[in-house]
Design a protein around this motif. Structure first.
Motif, PDB file in Angstrom:
ATOM      1  N   TYR A  32      -4.124  -7.201   1.682  1.00  0.00           N
ATOM      2  CA  TYR A  32      -3.260  -7.276   2.851  1.00  0.00           C
ATOM      3  C   TYR A  32      -4.038  -6.680   4.020  1.00  0.00           C
ATOM      4  O   TYR A  32      -4.707  -5.660   3.874  1.00  0.00           O
ATOM      5  CB  TYR A  32      -1.978  -6.478   2.633  1.00  0.00           C
ATOM      6  N   MET A  33      -3.933  -7.313   5.168  1.00  0.00           N
ATOM      7  CA  MET A  33      -4.638  -6.802   6.342  1.00  0.00           C
ATOM      8  C   MET A  33      -3.631  -6.657   7.482  1.00  0.00           C
ATOM      9  O   MET A  33      -2.718  -7.478   7.632  1.00  0.00           O
ATOM     10  CB  MET A  33      -5.775  -7.715   6.742  1.00  0.00           C
ATOM     11  N   ALA A  48       1.458  -5.655  13.018  1.00  0.00           N
ATOM     12  CA  ALA A  48       1.538  -6.923  12.302  1.00  0.00           C
ATOM     13  C   ALA A  48       0.741  -6.800  11.013  1.00  0.00           C
ATOM     14  O   ALA A  48      -0.231  -6.053  10.948  1.00  0.00           O
ATOM     15  CB  ALA A  48       0.995  -8.069  13.151  1.00  0.00           C
ATOM     16  N   VAL A  49       1.159  -7.543  10.012  1.00  0.00           N
ATOM     17  CA  VAL A  49       0.451  -7.553   8.730  1.00  0.00           C
ATOM     18  C   VAL A  49       0.409  -8.987   8.225  1.00  0.00           C
ATOM     19  O   VAL A  49       1.342  -9.770   8.450  1.00  0.00           O
ATOM     20  CB  VAL A  49       1.130  -6.615   7.710  1.00  0.00           C
ATOM     21  N   ARG A  98      -5.059  -3.179  -0.877  1.00  0.00           N
ATOM     22  CA  ARG A  98      -4.808  -4.151  -1.943  1.00  0.00           C
ATOM     23  C   ARG A  98      -3.320  -4.340  -2.198  1.00  0.00           C
ATOM     24  O   ARG A  98      -2.876  -5.433  -2.533  1.00  0.00           O
ATOM     25  CB  ARG A  98      -5.491  -3.689  -3.225  1.00  0.00           C
ATOM     26  N   PHE A  99      -2.559  -3.251  -2.028  1.00  0.00           N
ATOM     27  CA  PHE A  99      -1.162  -3.308  -2.444  1.00  0.00           C
ATOM     28  C   PHE A  99      -0.162  -3.248  -1.296  1.00  0.00           C
ATOM     29  O   PHE A  99       0.937  -3.737  -1.398  1.00  0.00           O
ATOM     30  CB  PHE A  99      -0.854  -2.157  -3.401  1.00  0.00           C
ATOM     31  N   SER A 100      -0.554  -2.608  -0.203  1.00  0.00           N
ATOM     32  CA  SER A 100       0.429  -2.353   0.840  1.00  0.00           C
ATOM     33  C   SER A 100       0.628  -3.545   1.739  1.00  0.00           C
ATOM     34  O   SER A 100      -0.325  -4.212   2.129  1.00  0.00           O
ATOM     35  CB  SER A 100      -0.017  -1.155   1.686  1.00  0.00           C
ATOM     36  N   ALA A 101       1.865  -3.817   2.087  1.00  0.00           N
ATOM     37  CA  ALA A 101       2.164  -4.897   3.022  1.00  0.00           C
ATOM     38  C   ALA A 101       3.154  -4.437   4.066  1.00  0.00           C
ATOM     39  O   ALA A 101       3.800  -5.247   4.702  1.00  0.00           O
ATOM     40  CB  ALA A 101       2.735  -6.098   2.281  1.00  0.00           C
ATOM     41  N   LYS A 105       1.406   3.856   7.421  1.00  0.00           N
ATOM     42  CA  LYS A 105      -0.041   3.992   7.582  1.00  0.00           C
ATOM     43  C   LYS A 105      -0.687   4.671   6.385  1.00  0.00           C
ATOM     44  O   LYS A 105      -1.858   4.427   6.085  1.00  0.00           O
ATOM     45  CB  LYS A 105      -0.342   4.782   8.852  1.00  0.00           C
ATOM     46  N   TYR A 106       0.052   5.500   5.672  1.00  0.00           N
ATOM     47  CA  TYR A 106      -0.511   6.237   4.538  1.00  0.00           C
ATOM     48  C   TYR A 106      -0.768   5.331   3.338  1.00  0.00           C
ATOM     49  O   TYR A 106      -1.450   5.726   2.396  1.00  0.00           O
ATOM     50  CB  TYR A 106       0.402   7.382   4.151  1.00  0.00           C
ATOM     51  N   ASP A 107      -0.231   4.137   3.354  1.00  0.00           N
ATOM     52  CA  ASP A 107      -0.427   3.199   2.255  1.00  0.00           C
ATOM     53  C   ASP A 107      -1.718   2.403   2.376  1.00  0.00           C
ATOM     54  O   ASP A 107      -2.086   1.696   1.454  1.00  0.00           O
ATOM     55  CB  ASP A 107       0.750   2.225   2.170  1.00  0.00           C
ATOM     56  N   TYR A 108      -2.382   2.495   3.499  1.00  0.00           N
ATOM     57  CA  TYR A 108      -3.592   1.705   3.719  1.00  0.00           C
ATOM     58  C   TYR A 108      -4.831   2.550   3.479  1.00  0.00           C
ATOM     59  O   TYR A 108      -4.979   3.630   4.044  1.00  0.00           O
ATOM     60  CB  TYR A 108      -3.603   1.134   5.135  1.00  0.00           C
ATOM     61  N   ASN A 109      -5.725   2.028   2.660  1.00  0.00           N
ATOM     62  CA  ASN A 109      -6.916   2.786   2.283  1.00  0.00           C
ATOM     63  C   ASN A 109      -8.114   2.563   3.195  1.00  0.00           C
ATOM     64  O   ASN A 109      -9.008   3.396   3.253  1.00  0.00           O
ATOM     65  CB  ASN A 109      -7.333   2.422   0.856  1.00  0.00           C
TER      66      ASN A 109
END
Length: 120
Positions: A32-33, A48-49, A98-101, A105-109
């Motif tokens: 996910y970006m 946006a994602v 990989r997992f966050s959508a 912000k803490y879910d993005y590596n």
């Protein structure tokens, strides 16, 4: 390991347009970006994602004005911004995970260094 480099920020008058780019190295096709933004003294907030299949979500303030897209061949993420408003002024960050959508912000590596957008 994923590295992200943003570009395309700048100064624009209200009502104008800008397109941000985020060049990614490493395997990003299944990630996910997202684009986040932050102003001094405020929390970094999601904008946006987009999923690997192109499914996109937007926060209400940018819905209808911003478009997120990705080129999985060129490993590049884009954010087309139209009808820009002074409230859009912020540092814009590219993020991937990989997992966050979502908007946490803490879910993005993986994060880029940011590109400044100023709307006057």
């Amino acid at each position: 390991h994923v590295q992200l480099v943003e570009s395309g920020g700048g100064a624009v008058e209200a009502g104008g347009s800008l397109t941000l780019s985020c060049a990614a190295s490493g395997f990003t096709r299944n990630l996910y970006m997202a684009w986040f933004r932050q102003t001094p003294g405020s929390e970094r907030e999601g904008v946006a994602v987009v999923a690997s299949d192109g499914f996109a979500m937007y926060v209400d303030p940018v819905e209808g004005r911003f478009t997120i897209s990705r080129d999985n061949v060129k490993n590049t993420l884009f954010l087309q911004m139209t009808n820009l408003k002074p409230d859009d002024t912020a540092m814009y960050y590219c993020a991937a995970d990989r997992f966050s959508a979502g908007w946490n912000k803490y879910d993005y590596n993986y994060w880029g260094q940011g590109t400044q957008v100023t709307v006057s």
